[in-house]
Design a protein around this motif. Sequence first.
Motif, PDB file in Angstrom:
ATOM      1  N   LEU A   1       0.828  -1.200   0.000  1.00 26.12           N
ATOM      2  CA  LEU A   1       0.000   0.000   0.000  1.00 26.12           C
ATOM      3  C   LEU A   1       0.866   1.255   0.000  1.00 26.12           C
ATOM      4  O   LEU A   1       0.572   2.228  -0.706  1.00 26.12           O
ATOM      5  CB  LEU A   1      -0.922  -0.001   1.219  1.00 26.12           C
ATOM      6  CG  LEU A   1      -1.762   1.271   1.417  1.00 26.12           C
ATOM      7  CD1 LEU A   1      -2.722   1.469   0.247  1.00 26.12           C
ATOM      8  CD2 LEU A   1      -2.518   1.206   2.738  1.00 26.12           C
ATOM      9  N   ALA A   2       1.935   1.239   0.783  1.00 25.83           N
ATOM     10  CA  ALA A   2       2.809   2.413   0.864  1.00 25.83           C
ATOM     11  C   ALA A   2       3.402   2.751  -0.498  1.00 25.83           C
ATOM     12  O   ALA A   2       3.549   3.935  -0.843  1.00 25.83           O
ATOM     13  CB  ALA A   2       3.916   2.172   1.879  1.00 25.83           C
ATOM     14  N   ARG A   3       3.742   1.740  -1.290  1.00 24.10           N
ATOM     15  CA  ARG A   3       4.281   1.991  -2.624  1.00 24.10           C
ATOM     16  C   ARG A   3       3.254   2.722  -3.489  1.00 24.10           C
ATOM     17  O   ARG A   3       3.588   3.684  -4.191  1.00 24.10           O
ATOM     18  CB  ARG A   3       4.685   0.667  -3.282  1.00 24.10           C
ATOM     19  CG  ARG A   3       5.058   0.769  -4.756  1.00 24.10           C
ATOM     20  CD  ARG A   3       6.245   1.679  -5.013  1.00 24.10           C
ATOM     21  NE  ARG A   3       7.448   1.178  -4.374  1.00 24.10           N
ATOM     22  CZ  ARG A   3       8.613   1.843  -4.359  1.00 24.10           C
ATOM     23  NH1 ARG A   3       8.687   3.043  -4.935  1.00 24.10           N
ATOM     24  NH2 ARG A   3       9.673   1.338  -3.762  1.00 24.10           N
ATOM     25  N   GLN A   4       1.994   2.282  -3.435  1.00 23.92           N
ATOM     26  CA  GLN A   4       0.958   2.928  -4.230  1.00 23.92           C
ATOM     27  C   GLN A   4       0.673   4.342  -3.712  1.00 23.92           C
ATOM     28  O   GLN A   4       0.431   5.267  -4.496  1.00 23.92           O
ATOM     29  CB  GLN A   4      -0.313   2.081  -4.235  1.00 23.92           C
ATOM     30  CG  GLN A   4      -0.145   0.732  -4.902  1.00 23.92           C
ATOM     31  CD  GLN A   4       0.381   0.853  -6.323  1.00 23.92           C
ATOM     32  OE1 GLN A   4      -0.026   1.749  -7.076  1.00 23.92           O
ATOM     33  NE2 GLN A   4       1.296  -0.039  -6.692  1.00 23.92           N
ATOM     34  N   THR A   5       0.712   4.505  -2.403  1.00 25.42           N
ATOM     35  CA  THR A   5       0.496   5.825  -1.831  1.00 25.42           C
ATOM     36  C   THR A   5       1.622   6.760  -2.235  1.00 25.42           C
ATOM     37  O   THR A   5       1.401   7.957  -2.489  1.00 25.42           O
ATOM     38  CB  THR A   5       0.386   5.732  -0.297  1.00 25.42           C
ATOM     39  OG1 THR A   5      -0.574   4.734   0.056  1.00 25.42           O
ATOM     40  CG2 THR A   5      -0.062   7.059   0.307  1.00 25.42           C
TER      41      THR A   5
END
Length: 217
Positions: free
Chosen positions: A40-44
């Motif tokens: 999720l952090a990568r997409q954020t």
Amino acid sequence: MAVIDRLRIAVSPVHRALEGTALARAMAAGDVSPAAYATLARQTWHLHADVEPQLARAARAWPALEGLVDPSHDRAALLATDLRYLAPDDATPAHPAIIEACARVRVDVEMRPWTAAGPLYVLEGSRLGSAVLLRALAAGWGVPATAGVGLDYHLPPSAGWWASTVRSLEALPLNASQVDDICASASALMHSLWCLYQDLKPADVDAASALRASHAS
């Protein structure tokens, strides 16, 4: 009705839907592993890295936004720091929902720069939940809720940041049509985030829950 109230009402239905996704519920419970959270952090990061420059561009095109768009509040660098800690070799491209969201913001900013207030409201508003997520994720991972453990993105901002954001939003010289544009932009970004959360299934939630239970016993 105040702009902040219009925005809150506009995004509320999809915000509730996002909070009801499996991923959001698992994070709130501290049942998402560092590896799952890193996805999720990568997409954020993709979102912030693309949208934050667009917000600055909007402020240059429509100076009324200068009091609202503060580069010191940008968080792409914080996410990059977290990812170096959590998943240094990950180079996953942007999810289709994030690509769509970023493209929409770029078009909106070019045609109607005041719409930047919509995504800014969503991104700044996400800090309100970060305090809860910081504690929950840190507890689930068994780490302190401090910098350097992959959760810098959720660290608290400067005191009074939200009150300042609200004041700046309310000070914008907007007509009724522009308020509608801003609400539509905020709702569209929130919907893209809901699509992302729906698609990112935390496959290791059960394993994380079992690990926490074993530590508690």
